[in-house]
Design a protein around this motif. Structure first.
Motif, PDB file in Angstrom:
ATOM      1  N   TYR A 155       0.834  -1.209   0.000  1.00 59.18           N
ATOM      2  CA  TYR A 155       0.000   0.000   0.000  1.00 59.18           C
ATOM      3  C   TYR A 155       0.865   1.253   0.000  1.00 59.18           C
ATOM      4  CZ  TYR A 155      -2.992   3.747   1.625  1.00 59.18           C
ATOM      5  OH  TYR A 155      -3.640   4.944   1.752  1.00 59.18           O
ATOM      6  N   PHE A 156       1.816   1.329   0.927  1.00 61.85           N
ATOM      7  CA  PHE A 156       2.633   2.535   1.021  1.00 61.85           C
ATOM      8  C   PHE A 156       3.576   2.678  -0.166  1.00 61.85           C
ATOM      9  CE2 PHE A 156       1.229   2.502   5.445  1.00 61.85           C
ATOM     10  CZ  PHE A 156       0.852   3.819   5.547  1.00 61.85           C
ATOM     11  N   LEU A 157       4.071   1.581  -0.712  1.00 60.33           N
ATOM     12  CA  LEU A 157       4.910   1.680  -1.904  1.00 60.33           C
ATOM     13  C   LEU A 157       4.103   2.190  -3.103  1.00 60.33           C
ATOM     14  CD1 LEU A 157       7.154  -1.501  -1.693  1.00 60.33           C
ATOM     15  CD2 LEU A 157       7.821   0.874  -1.332  1.00 60.33           C
ATOM     16  N   SER A 158       2.887   1.706  -3.243  1.00 58.71           N
ATOM     17  CA  SER A 158       2.068   2.178  -4.363  1.00 58.71           C
ATOM     18  C   SER A 158       1.665   3.637  -4.167  1.00 58.71           C
ATOM     19  CB  SER A 158       0.840   1.290  -4.537  1.00 58.71           C
ATOM     20  OG  SER A 158      -0.009   1.392  -3.412  1.00 58.71           O
ATOM     21  N   ARG A 159       1.274   3.997  -2.954  1.00 62.28           N
ATOM     22  CA  ARG A 159       0.909   5.396  -2.695  1.00 62.28           C
ATOM     23  C   ARG A 159       2.104   6.314  -2.913  1.00 62.28           C
ATOM     24  NH1 ARG A 159      -3.823   7.713  -2.394  1.00 62.28           N
ATOM     25  NH2 ARG A 159      -2.834   9.242  -1.098  1.00 62.28           N
ATOM     26  N   PHE A 160       3.271   5.891  -2.419  1.00 60.87           N
ATOM     27  CA  PHE A 160       4.468   6.704  -2.568  1.00 60.87           C
ATOM     28  C   PHE A 160       4.834   6.870  -4.039  1.00 60.87           C
ATOM     29  CE2 PHE A 160       9.078   6.993  -3.067  1.00 60.87           C
ATOM     30  CZ  PHE A 160       9.301   8.198  -2.429  1.00 60.87           C
ATOM     31  N   SER A 161       4.767   5.800  -4.809  1.00 61.60           N
ATOM     32  CA  SER A 161       5.143   5.903  -6.220  1.00 61.60           C
ATOM     33  C   SER A 161       4.188   6.815  -6.985  1.00 61.60           C
ATOM     34  CB  SER A 161       5.219   4.522  -6.868  1.00 61.60           C
ATOM     35  OG  SER A 161       3.968   3.892  -6.819  1.00 61.60           O
ATOM     36  N   VAL A 162       2.898   6.709  -6.724  1.00 61.31           N
ATOM     37  CA  VAL A 162       1.932   7.574  -7.406  1.00 61.31           C
ATOM     38  C   VAL A 162       2.139   9.027  -6.990  1.00 61.31           C
ATOM     39  CG1 VAL A 162      -0.522   8.146  -7.554  1.00 61.31           C
ATOM     40  CG2 VAL A 162       0.221   5.777  -7.774  1.00 61.31           C
ATOM     41  N   GLU A 163       2.273   9.274  -5.700  1.00 59.06           N
ATOM     42  CA  GLU A 163       2.452  10.651  -5.228  1.00 59.06           C
ATOM     43  C   GLU A 163       3.785  11.232  -5.678  1.00 59.06           C
ATOM     44  OE1 GLU A 163       0.144  12.425  -3.891  1.00 59.06           O
ATOM     45  OE2 GLU A 163      -1.293  10.853  -3.438  1.00 59.06           O
ATOM     46  N   ALA A 164       4.831  10.400  -5.765  1.00 58.19           N
ATOM     47  CA  ALA A 164       6.134  10.896  -6.208  1.00 58.19           C
ATOM     48  C   ALA A 164       6.076  11.348  -7.661  1.00 58.19           C
ATOM     49  CB  ALA A 164       7.198   9.819  -6.024  1.00 58.19           C
ATOM     50  N   VAL A 165       5.405  10.579  -8.502  1.00 58.56           N
ATOM     51  CA  VAL A 165       5.275  10.960  -9.911  1.00 58.56           C
ATOM     52  C   VAL A 165       4.458  12.244 -10.036  1.00 58.56           C
ATOM     53  CG1 VAL A 165       4.280  10.275 -12.125  1.00 58.56           C
ATOM     54  CG2 VAL A 165       5.579   8.631 -10.787  1.00 58.56           C
TER      55      VAL A 165
END
Length: 79
Positions: free
Chosen positions: A60-70
């Motif tokens: 969950y946090f990896l997916s949220r982080f990747s989306v928010e980082a982009v």
């Protein structure tokens, strides 16, 4: 003479580079605030889905982080 127009002077290069980095960091952190404020809003959804074993914490946090980082990266360079 810091901030002068002579591009061969090292202090002028450093001052311009410092100003560029400062502006990019301010833009990045300004857009990152929106991303950080989304976590408390998404907490009830996360807890509900985590309790029903839809996914684990790390994905969950990896997916949220990747989306928010982009998104943050794109918003930084649009500003």
């Amino acid at each position: 003479d810091v901030g002068g127009k002579d591009p061969s002077d090292q202090s002028n290069v450093q001052s311009r580079w410092g100003a560029l980095i400062t502006m990019l960091l301010m833009a990045m952190f300004g857009t990152a605030d929106d991303a950080l404020l989304q976590f408390p809003l998404q907490r009830p959804v996360f807890l509900r889905e985590y309790s029903t074993n839809h996914y684990n914490i790390v994905p969950y946090f990896l997916s949220r982080f990747s989306v928010e980082a982009v998104e943050t990266f794109c918003q930084t360079f649009i500003m």
